[in-house]
Design an enzyme around this catalytic site. Structure first.
Site, mmCIF file in Angstrom:
data_model
loop_
_atom_site.group_PDB
_atom_site.id
_atom_site.type_symbol
_atom_site.label_atom_id
_atom_site.label_comp_id
_atom_site.label_asym_id
_atom_site.label_seq_id
_atom_site.Cartn_x
_atom_site.Cartn_y
_atom_site.Cartn_z
ATOM 1 N N SER A 137 0.786 -1.000 0.046
ATOM 2 C CA SER A 137 -0.097 -0.034 -0.006
ATOM 3 C C SER A 137 0.920 1.182 0.203
ATOM 4 C CB SER A 137 -0.679 -0.024 1.316
ATOM 5 O OG SER A 137 -0.196 0.352 2.325
ATOM 6 N N LYS A 138 0.284 2.467 -0.099
ATOM 7 C CA LYS A 138 1.012 3.759 -0.032
ATOM 8 C C LYS A 138 2.076 3.724 1.023
ATOM 9 C CE LYS A 138 -0.946 6.299 -3.344
ATOM 10 N NZ LYS A 138 -0.432 6.890 -4.250
ATOM 11 N N ARG A 139 1.485 3.168 2.238
ATOM 12 C CA ARG A 139 2.353 3.229 3.522
ATOM 13 C C ARG A 139 3.619 2.478 3.388
ATOM 14 N NH1 ARG A 139 2.618 -0.873 7.105
ATOM 15 N NH2 ARG A 139 1.008 -2.210 6.064
#
Ligand code: GLU
Length: 481
Positions: A253-255
């Site tokens: 994910s963007k994380r």
């Protein structure tokens, strides 16, 4: 026997831009069709009106084009085909495979709750069914698929591997929610993904559905729909590719710093390097080779049977490395052209540009670094501070070093101003002063560039030229004089 025609598609929802996972799916589908001389379609699945993003389609197309993934025929947009889905829904209702319901979302929630409670009490599987009151279809009502009262266990193939298909069995007792009467058409008149994509794949002659494995848990529903529509024998082959994980093994994910394709473009990655990188996430080309310089090279080796069953891991460091390899392979002229076109280089003096790029190509990982190099010290004199220059050394000592370097380099005749001679001068001086390279050179590097990493000093000084090098070292020396 002639090989079957291959038609694949990429079907993004315009609820976001093209991310790494989507790019990989699109690439696999593109490679598979192109390898077989088939077709690759683009379909915009824009039935989720709440999450619709107005500029997503343009951005997705732009990213696909940048990656070199071209598509055949017109783009199909689901929002333009509502009438078509409605007709199929009516046919299913007529045939008893679907029914109309007027539950509001709140009622559905309550019904599901009620279903759960009674089912649990009666020892029945927890299988929600919509309220079927034999209503006629009209806007504001939904259409539900109708499972038989006692659905049977199903065996589905979610990866039609030519040698070893990946199968899973879905049992209504163990997974009752897989047999819920799912919605085909929502009350806003838009079909669900579950329904629309089947009609579209059929109508556009898709032979291979390549997509993420998050759809595996719904595949039994698609099997049932194909049967209900009378297309059970004409199902496309399904290839659900494993999820991409971040380095911590959680779903990417963007994380994890994973960005959209356009962000990688802006950060100075080459499209062919990004394609090379995403292709390798969860696909094994067989052998040790990892660098594939363009889509053609990838296509030659690509085979769906090389897709691995376990999830692929996204490794940003590997992407940087691959990008560096692709940059090296470009050669100076192409690097120059590409960097200018992508806005990472401004044309200056032709011979100087060529020298700087030639020197940098070996060591940069992204085109963006070129911009930093150019603006940072090749075309501008850096503003060095005393603190940076001196570091942990004694200012007076640094002053002495610079004075000696200036004297010796100034003494080098203009015709001898080349990397080899400069290196000799600096080596001799180091010996004289009894200094290690790691003592003297960082100071000279900062003095001339204010950067911590640069090409070798002698190459750098040669390219900067005698006058400019001396001027910079002189300015640095005045900071500690
Ligand atoms: N619209 C779906 C998605 O973006 C497409 C899935 C498919 O390829 O069928 O995930």
């Amino acid at each position: 026997m002639p090989e079957q025609r291959v038609v694949t598609r990429f079907a993004p929802s315009p609820t976001g831009y093209l991310h790494v996972g989507g790019a990989r799916t699109a690439l696999y589908a593109w490679l598979w069709s192109r390898k077989h001389g088939g077709e690759f379609h683009l379909r915009i699945e824009d039935t989720d009106r709440q999450r619709f993003m107005a500029d997503a389609e343009e951005q997705i197309k732009d990213s696909l084009q940048w990656l070199g993934l071209d598509w055949d025929g017109p783009i199909l947009r689901q929002s333009e085909r509502l009438e078509k889905y409605r007709l199929y829904a009516e046919q299913l209702i007529k045939d008893g495979h679907a029914y109309v319901s007027d539950e509001s979302p709140e009622e559905t929630k309550a019904l599901k709750e009620q279903w759960r409670n009674t089912a649990a009490k009666n020892g029945q599987p927890l299988r929600y069914r919509g309220r079927d009151r034999d209503l006629s279809y009209e806007p504001g009502r939904h259409v539900h698929f109708r499972w038989p009262d006692e659905p049977k266990r199903m065996v589905i193939t979610y990866f039609e591997h030519p040698r070893k298909p990946w199968k899973v069995s879905v049992d209504p007792k163990a997974a009752p929610s897989a047999f819920e009467d799912f919605v085909l058409v929502k009350s806003d008149g838009y079909p669900t993904y579950n329904f629309a994509h089947i009609i579209d794949d059929k109508e556009t002659g898709v032979t291979a559905v390549i997509r993420g494995d998050e759809f595996t848990s719904s595949l039994n529903k698609y099997y049932a729909l194909y049967d209900a529509l009378g297309w059970g024998r004409e199902r496309p082959a399904f290839y659900h590719v494993p999820t991409i994980l971040g380095p911590d093994k959680a779903k990417l994910s963007k994380r994890h710093g994973a960005a959209d394709v356009r962000d990688y473009r802006a950060a100075g990655y080459l499209p062919e390097a990004l394609a090379n990188f995403v292709a390798l996430i969860g696909w094994n080309p067989g052998g040790d080779r990892e660098v594939f310089l363009d889509l053609k090279e990838l296509m030659e080796v690509f085979d769906l049977s090389g897709v691995q069953r376990s999830p692929g891991v996204f490794d940003e460091e590997k992407l940087r490395w691959l990008n560096g390899e692709h940059i090296k392979a470009l050669g100076v002229e192409a690097l120059f052209r590409r960097a200018v076109a992508a806005g990472f280089w401004t044309v200056g003096d032709a011979a100087y540009d060529e020298r700087v790029l030639g020197m940098s190509a070996e060591r940069i990982r992204t085109l963006a670094e070129l911009k930093g190099i150019r603006e940072g010290y090749f075309y501008h004199r850096p503003k060095v501070t005393r603190k940076r220059l001196v570091g942990s050394e004694n200012p007076q000592t640094v002053g002495v070093w610079l004075e000696r370097v200036l004297r010796d380099l100034s003494g080098l005749p203009d015709v001898d101003w080349n990397a080899q001679r400069i290196e000799n001068v600096l080596n001799d001086l180091r010996n004289e002063l009894d200094l290690e390279p790691k003592q003297l050179y960082p100071v000279l590097r900062i003095a001339a560039t204010d950067a911590d990493r640069t090409p070798p000093l002698w190459d750098l000084f040669e390219t900067l030229g005698k006058e400019e090098t001396v001027a910079r070292l002189d300015a640095a020396q005045s900071l500690v004089a």
